[in-house]
Scaffold this motif. Structure first.
Motif, PDB file in Angstrom:
ATOM      1  N   ILE A   1       0.841  -1.197   0.000  1.00  9.09           N
ATOM      2  CA  ILE A   1       0.000   0.000   0.000  1.00  9.09           C
ATOM      3  C   ILE A   1       0.878   1.249   0.000  1.00  9.09           C
ATOM      4  O   ILE A   1       1.895   1.319   0.696  1.00  9.09           O
ATOM      5  N   THR A   2       0.478   2.239  -0.784  1.00 10.24           N
ATOM      6  CA  THR A   2       1.229   3.489  -0.889  1.00 10.24           C
ATOM      7  C   THR A   2       1.151   4.288   0.410  1.00 10.24           C
ATOM      8  O   THR A   2       0.091   4.384   1.032  1.00 10.24           O
ATOM      9  N   LEU A   3       2.285   4.868   0.811  1.00 10.06           N
ATOM     10  CA  LEU A   3       2.331   5.757   1.970  1.00 10.06           C
ATOM     11  C   LEU A   3       2.055   7.189   1.511  1.00 10.06           C
ATOM     12  O   LEU A   3       2.624   7.646   0.519  1.00 10.06           O
ATOM     13  N   LYS A   4       1.188   7.870   2.248  1.00  6.68           N
ATOM     14  CA  LYS A   4       0.846   9.257   1.922  1.00  6.68           C
ATOM     15  C   LYS A   4       1.293  10.147   3.079  1.00  6.68           C
ATOM     16  O   LYS A   4       0.731  10.095   4.169  1.00  6.68           O
ATOM     17  N   PHE A   5       2.327  10.950   2.832  1.00  4.18           N
ATOM     18  CA  PHE A   5       2.888  11.796   3.886  1.00  4.18           C
ATOM     19  C   PHE A   5       2.092  13.103   3.977  1.00  4.18           C
ATOM     20  O   PHE A   5       1.947  13.819   2.983  1.00  4.18           O
ATOM     21  N   VAL A   6       1.597  13.397   5.172  1.00  2.00           N
ATOM     22  CA  VAL A   6       0.761  14.583   5.373  1.00  2.00           C
ATOM     23  C   VAL A   6       1.338  15.429   6.504  1.00  2.00           C
ATOM     24  O   VAL A   6       2.065  14.931   7.371  1.00  2.00           O
ATOM     25  N   GLY A   7       0.986  16.721   6.512  1.00  2.00           N
ATOM     26  CA  GLY A   7       1.464  17.631   7.541  1.00  2.00           C
ATOM     27  C   GLY A   7       2.783  18.278   7.157  1.00  2.00           C
ATOM     28  O   GLY A   7       3.411  17.924   6.157  1.00  2.00           O
ATOM     29  N   ARG A   8       3.210  19.229   7.990  1.00  2.00           N
ATOM     30  CA  ARG A   8       4.486  19.931   7.784  1.00  2.00           C
ATOM     31  C   ARG A   8       5.390  19.615   8.972  1.00  2.00           C
ATOM     32  O   ARG A   8       5.078  19.972  10.117  1.00  2.00           O
ATOM     33  N   ALA A   9       6.486  18.952   8.726  1.00  2.00           N
ATOM     34  CA  ALA A   9       7.386  18.541   9.795  1.00  2.00           C
ATOM     35  C   ALA A   9       7.948  19.757  10.530  1.00  2.00           C
ATOM     36  O   ALA A   9       8.284  20.775   9.920  1.00  2.00           O
ATOM     37  N   ALA A  10       8.056  19.644  11.872  1.00  2.00           N
ATOM     38  CA  ALA A  10       8.580  20.746  12.676  1.00  2.00           C
ATOM     39  C   ALA A  10      10.002  21.100  12.271  1.00  2.00           C
ATOM     40  O   ALA A  10      10.406  22.258  12.321  1.00  2.00           O
ATOM     41  N   GLY A  11      10.780  20.117  11.854  1.00  2.00           N
ATOM     42  CA  GLY A  11      12.166  20.364  11.473  1.00  2.00           C
ATOM     43  C   GLY A  11      12.330  21.193  10.224  1.00  2.00           C
ATOM     44  O   GLY A  11      13.396  21.773   9.996  1.00  2.00           O
ATOM     45  N   ILE A  12      11.309  21.294   9.413  1.00  2.00           N
ATOM     46  CA  ILE A  12      11.396  22.095   8.186  1.00  2.00           C
ATOM     47  C   ILE A  12      11.536  23.570   8.528  1.00  2.00           C
ATOM     48  O   ILE A  12      12.209  24.326   7.824  1.00  2.00           O
ATOM     49  N   VAL A  13      10.929  23.991   9.654  1.00  2.00           N
ATOM     50  CA  VAL A  13      11.025  25.389  10.088  1.00  2.00           C
ATOM     51  C   VAL A  13      12.482  25.755  10.375  1.00  2.00           C
ATOM     52  O   VAL A  13      12.910  26.887  10.165  1.00  2.00           O
ATOM     53  N   ASP A  14      13.265  24.778  10.831  1.00  2.00           N
ATOM     54  CA  ASP A  14      14.684  25.009  11.141  1.00  2.00           C
ATOM     55  C   ASP A  14      15.586  24.741   9.936  1.00  2.00           C
ATOM     56  O   ASP A  14      16.806  24.618  10.090  1.00  2.00           O
ATOM     57  N   GLY A  15      14.992  24.634   8.777  1.00  2.00           N
ATOM     58  CA  GLY A  15      15.779  24.428   7.569  1.00  2.00           C
ATOM     59  C   GLY A  15      15.976  22.975   7.185  1.00  2.00           C
ATOM     60  O   GLY A  15      16.695  22.677   6.233  1.00  2.00           O
ATOM     61  N   GLY A  16      15.360  22.039   7.922  1.00  2.00           N
ATOM     62  CA  GLY A  16      15.501  20.623   7.628  1.00  2.00           C
ATOM     63  C   GLY A  16      14.790  20.227   6.343  1.00  2.00           C
ATOM     64  O   GLY A  16      13.975  20.976   5.803  1.00  2.00           O
ATOM     65  N   ILE A  17      15.100  19.026   5.873  1.00  2.00           N
ATOM     66  CA  ILE A  17      14.518  18.516   4.623  1.00  2.00           C
ATOM     67  C   ILE A  17      13.811  17.198   4.912  1.00  2.00           C
ATOM     68  O   ILE A  17      14.433  16.252   5.416  1.00  2.00           O
ATOM     69  N   LEU A  18      12.537  17.111   4.590  1.00  2.00           N
ATOM     70  CA  LEU A  18      11.784  15.875   4.781  1.00  2.00           C
ATOM     71  C   LEU A  18      12.269  14.839   3.771  1.00  2.00           C
ATOM     72  O   LEU A  18      12.296  15.090   2.575  1.00  2.00           O
ATOM     73  N   GLN A  19      12.657  13.655   4.268  1.00  2.00           N
ATOM     74  CA  GLN A  19      13.203  12.613   3.404  1.00  2.00           C
ATOM     75  C   GLN A  19      12.468  11.289   3.625  1.00  2.00           C
ATOM     76  O   GLN A  19      12.770  10.554   4.561  1.00  2.00           O
ATOM     77  N   PRO A  20      11.490  10.962   2.749  1.00  2.00           N
ATOM     78  CA  PRO A  20      10.857   9.639   2.845  1.00  2.00           C
ATOM     79  C   PRO A  20      11.877   8.551   2.552  1.00  2.00           C
ATOM     80  O   PRO A  20      12.668   8.657   1.622  1.00  2.00           O
ATOM     81  N   LEU A  21      11.859   7.492   3.343  1.00  2.00           N
ATOM     82  CA  LEU A  21      12.768   6.363   3.160  1.00  2.00           C
ATOM     83  C   LEU A  21      12.053   5.166   2.545  1.00  2.00           C
ATOM     84  O   LEU A  21      12.697   4.260   2.034  1.00  2.00           O
ATOM     85  N   GLU A  22      10.738   5.148   2.635  1.00  2.00           N
ATOM     86  CA  GLU A  22       9.915   4.108   2.035  1.00  2.00           C
ATOM     87  C   GLU A  22       8.719   4.767   1.374  1.00  2.00           C
ATOM     88  O   GLU A  22       8.225   5.790   1.842  1.00  2.00           O
ATOM     89  N   ARG A  23       8.246   4.159   0.291  1.00  2.00           N
ATOM     90  CA  ARG A  23       7.075   4.690  -0.415  1.00  2.00           C
ATOM     91  C   ARG A  23       5.866   3.778  -0.267  1.00  2.00           C
ATOM     92  O   ARG A  23       4.750   4.176  -0.573  1.00  2.00           O
ATOM     93  N   GLN A  24       6.098   2.534   0.177  1.00  2.00           N
ATOM     94  CA  GLN A  24       5.006   1.576   0.347  1.00  2.00           C
ATOM     95  C   GLN A  24       5.227   0.775   1.617  1.00  2.00           C
ATOM     96  O   GLN A  24       6.342   0.713   2.155  1.00  2.00           O
ATOM     97  N   VAL A  25       4.152   0.174   2.094  1.00  2.00           N
ATOM     98  CA  VAL A  25       4.225  -0.717   3.240  1.00  2.00           C
ATOM     99  C   VAL A  25       3.357  -1.934   2.950  1.00  2.00           C
ATOM    100  O   VAL A  25       2.281  -1.816   2.348  1.00  2.00           O
ATOM    101  N   GLU A  26       3.817  -3.108   3.338  1.00  2.00           N
ATOM    102  CA  GLU A  26       3.059  -4.334   3.104  1.00  2.00           C
ATOM    103  C   GLU A  26       2.060  -4.544   4.236  1.00  2.00           C
ATOM    104  O   GLU A  26       2.406  -4.420   5.415  1.00  2.00           O
ATOM    105  N   VAL A  27       0.816  -4.857   3.870  1.00  2.00           N
ATOM    106  CA  VAL A  27      -0.228  -5.096   4.866  1.00  2.00           C
ATOM    107  C   VAL A  27      -0.968  -6.386   4.525  1.00  2.00           C
ATOM    108  O   VAL A  27      -0.883  -6.897   3.409  1.00  2.00           O
ATOM    109  N   GLU A  28      -1.695  -6.875   5.499  1.00  2.00           N
ATOM    110  CA  GLU A  28      -2.541  -8.059   5.313  1.00  2.00           C
ATOM    111  C   GLU A  28      -3.949  -7.716   5.744  1.00  2.00           C
ATOM    112  O   GLU A  28      -4.166  -7.187   6.840  1.00  2.00           O
ATOM    113  N   CYS A  29      -4.921  -8.018   4.873  1.00  2.00           N
ATOM    114  CA  CYS A  29      -6.322  -7.725   5.176  1.00  2.00           C
ATOM    115  C   CYS A  29      -7.203  -8.456   4.171  1.00  2.00           C
ATOM    116  O   CYS A  29      -6.713  -9.045   3.205  1.00  2.00           O
TER     117      CYS A  29
END
Length: 237
Positions: free
Chosen positions: A108-136
């Motif tokens: 399943i695709t990961l959907k990143f939402v919100g604004r990370a607090a670290g971005i205010v300090d000049g940080g860069i949001l870095q996704p490390l995974e784009r999907q996650v495996e689930v069972e249902c």
């Protein structure tokens, strides 16, 4: 969960070259795999398949419509799609039959939402995974998994165990791997010294290196004569 419908028909697999004829007729060859017997060769309208595959990437589940009782009403998911190297046209599709009463594993695709607090300090949001495996169950497959990155500061890391899933969806993982982080700024600030106007003396900080270089040049020691050269000069005299 909402499903999409796809019209298909069984197709012959012989003689050799039948696949090319299917494509010339505006259809796409495919195969349905499942746990209820051998794989079934099918043909699907090219334009309809393109639309349904795009929709299924979000809605996941497809219900087949067919004149064949063997295929009509089956539920499948898209396992793989082959495209042409140039143009990206669909060449072949693999579908997997599912039982609505049995759980299955899907990515399943990961959907990143919100604004990370670290971005205010000049940080860069870095996704490390784009999907996650689930069972249902097939009808419970989510469109995506939301990941709220708001509390993340610089150097913070969020792991898969921190993600929130519905009660009927189970995350599958062996180790608690990282999903997203906030990297520190990659460019350091450099002080810029303004060039002096014509006729003005340079600033003290800028003049010091030049003065030191000039003094070093004036104070360079004279070259010493070697003992051998002194002895030769004495004999000559």
């Amino acid at each position: 969960m909402e499903t999409v419908e796809l019209t298909c028909e069984k197709r012959e697999v012989r003689p050799k070259g039948i696949v090319n004829r299917v494509r010339r007729e505006g259809q796409i060859p495919g195969v349905i795999y499942g746990n209820h017997g051998a794989a079934t060769a099918i043909a699907v309208g090219a334009s309809e398949l393109k639309t349904r595959v795009h929709a299924a990437s979000r809605q996941r589940l497809i219900r087949l419509r067919s004149g064949s009782a063997e295929l009509d009403g089956k539920h499948v998911i898209v396992k793989s799609v082959q495209h042409t190297p140039v143009g990206g046209n669909i060449l072949h599709v693999d579908l997997y039959e599912v039982d609505l009463n049995k759980p299955l594993r899907v990515a399943i695709t990961l959907k990143f939402v919100g604004r990370a607090a670290g971005i205010v300090d000049g940080g860069i949001l870095q996704p490390l995974e784009r999907q996650v495996e689930v069972e249902c169950l097939p009808l419970d497959i989510p469109e995506s998994i939301e990941v709220d990155v708001t509390p993340l500061k610089v150097h913070d890391v969020m792991h898969v165990s921190a993600l929130k899933f519905a009660d009927n969806v189970k995350a599958i993982f062996d180790s608690d791997y990282p999903v997203v982080t906030v990297l520190p700024p990659t460019v350091a600030e450099v002080a810029v010294v303004a060039a002096p106007a014509e006729g003005e003396a340079p600033a003290a900080g800028a003049a010091a290196p030049a003065a030191a270089a000039e003094a070093g040049a004036k104070e360079a020691p004279a070259k010493k004569e070697t003992p051998a050269k002194k002895e030769a000069a004495a004999k000559k005299g």
